[in-house]
Scaffold this active site. Structure first.
Site, PDB file in Angstrom:
ATOM      1  CG  ASP A  83      -1.805   1.253   1.240  1.00 32.19           C
ATOM      2  OD1 ASP A  83      -2.633   1.419   0.328  1.00 32.19           O
ATOM      3  OD2 ASP A  83      -1.641   2.070   2.171  1.00 32.19           O
ATOM      4  CD  GLU A 129      -5.390   0.829  -4.054  1.00 29.24           C
ATOM      5  OE1 GLU A 129      -6.595   1.089  -4.086  1.00 29.24           O
ATOM      6  OE2 GLU A 129      -4.656   1.061  -3.082  1.00 29.24           O
ATOM      7  CG  ASP A 147      -0.940   3.672   5.813  1.00 34.40           C
ATOM      8  OD1 ASP A 147      -1.941   4.068   5.191  1.00 34.40           O
ATOM      9  OD2 ASP A 147      -0.126   4.443   6.364  1.00 34.40           O
TER      10      ASP A 147
END
Length: 401
Positions: free
Chosen positions: A195, A279, A360
């Site tokens: 992330d 991502e 996170d």
């Protein structure tokens, strides 16, 4: 696959003059070819082919106004002439093909623009120019000489071309294009979800966090001082050029430090994990927010690009999770979806199972789970929307207003 190996070169005074001549001629020929094609487009005339432009270049060398073009390697001129629109048309063709298939795509290469002598300069030498890497480690370029190279690592194979660049800080680099074969690493039983963020550059699904060095922020004070000093100098003076070089060196130091950090982190993640899940982020849209400076300073797109080609090179799997996946809303322990949260909320407690999550780290674990699902079942794991049939379009949920 083709990779670039960039090394610093140190030309002497005579070689710097020869390189300046080659870089200047390449820039002039590039602008001439671009101007001819732009004029033909505005006049509604056929697009000038590469052969026609090469013929015009040959005729221009015979004129007194352009006779100095013959003092540099002809390969440098041909390469700058032909590359003006070639990359743009290739990217435009790929963009139109993706759009025709109904895919979301963006143009990877912008339309060519005229080059300025104050910007970074480049000259490309292909194998036809007969450049050589000498046994003593020097780089031999036609009509330039034997250049001293600082080899940070050896080339894995013979280069097919080399591009000499001059940046704003006055540094010369040689960028070699080398054909590299994939070299898979021994398989490991490990996967990681990443992330990307600003408070921490990366949060990993195994509980680790990688600090964000904030390279530009750390040097903002020195940059402000140097830029104020440059603004006081008279334009066109030597003192202003010295001040401009100092500002450029500070920016180059920021860029080099950021690139080195990205390389080290991406290599470590790819070596330690068989599957890397990350991502996809719309950096262009995020760059228009009030966090634009910090987002561009982090360099997420460059880091993900390094992960992509290194995973391919070393036989690893890189999985990109859709940007609309709500990784910060799901509880990684029980799977309950909580709702969207403002950025200032860094910890939250799941109302279903009572687990307290770091925002996170929880997102990284969800990205790992979604990435493994995509790797196993494909990107279409979640059922898509479909058109309502019959009276379904007029029905409403029980209790709906």
């Amino acid at each position: 696959m083709r990779l670039r190996y960039r090394h610093r070169i140190y030309p002497d005074a005579a070689q710097r003059q020869a390189l300046a001549r080659a870089l200047g001629c390449a820039r002039v020929v590039y602008n001439d070819g671009l101007r001819l094609r732009e004029d033909a487009y505005r006049a509604g005339l056929p697009y000038p082919s590469d052969g026609e432009l090469s013929h015009r270049l040959t005729l221009a060398k015979l004129t007194p106004e352009r006779a100095w073009l013959g003092k540099v390697s002809s390969v440098v001129l041909q390469q700058s002439l032909h590359r003006a629109y070639r990359n743009y048309f290739r990217a435009l063709k790929e963009y139109k093909a993706a759009t025709a298939r109904g895919e979301k795509a963006k143009l990877k290469v912008r339309k060519p623009r005229f080059k300025n002598r104050r910007h970074d300069q480049a000259a490309r030498f292909t194998a036809n120019s007969r450049f050589r890497v000498l046994p003593d480690g020097r780089l031999s370029l036609p009509k330039v000489g034997d250049l001293k190279v600082r080899w940070s690592r050896p080339l894995p194979a013979a280069p097919s071309s080399v591009t000499v660049t001059l940046d704003g800080a006055g540094r010369y680099h040689a960028s070699f294009v080398v054909e590299v074969h994939e070299a898979p690493l021994p398989a490991v039983d490990a996967a990681v979800g990443i992330d990307l963020g600003l408070s921490a550059f990366a949060a990993l699904s195994d509980g680790r966090k990688v600090d964000n060095p904030r390279w530009l922020r750390a040097r903002e004070r020195a940059l402000r001082r140097s830029q104020r000093n440059m603004a006081r100098k008279r334009k066109g003076s030597r003192n202003r050029e010295k001040a401009r070089r100092k500002v450029a060196r500070l920016h180059a130091r920021v860029t080099d430090t950021r690139r080195d950090f990205h390389h080290q982190l991406s290599t470590r993640l790819v070596r330690e994990h068989q599957t890397v899940c990350v991502e996809t982020l719309n950096v262009v849209a995020l760059g228009r927010s009030n966090l634009a400076k910090s987002i561009h300073d982090a360099g997420w797109s460059t880091f993900v690009g390094m992960l992509e080609y290194k995973a391919r090179l070393y036989g690893r799997t890189l999985v990109k999770v859709d940007r609309w996946y709500p990784s910060s809303q799901y509880c990684s322990a029980c799977g309950r979806r909580d709702g969207p949260k403002p950025l200032k909320v860094r910890e939250w407690t799941c109302p279903g199972c009572g687990t307290t999550h770091d925002r996170d780290l929880n997102a990284a674990r969800n990205i790992l789970a979604a990435g493994l699902a995509v790797a196993a079942c494909g990107p279409g794991v979640r059922p898509g929307s479909r058109r309502a049939v019959g009276e379904e379009a007029g029905t409403a949920l029980a209790g709906a207003a």
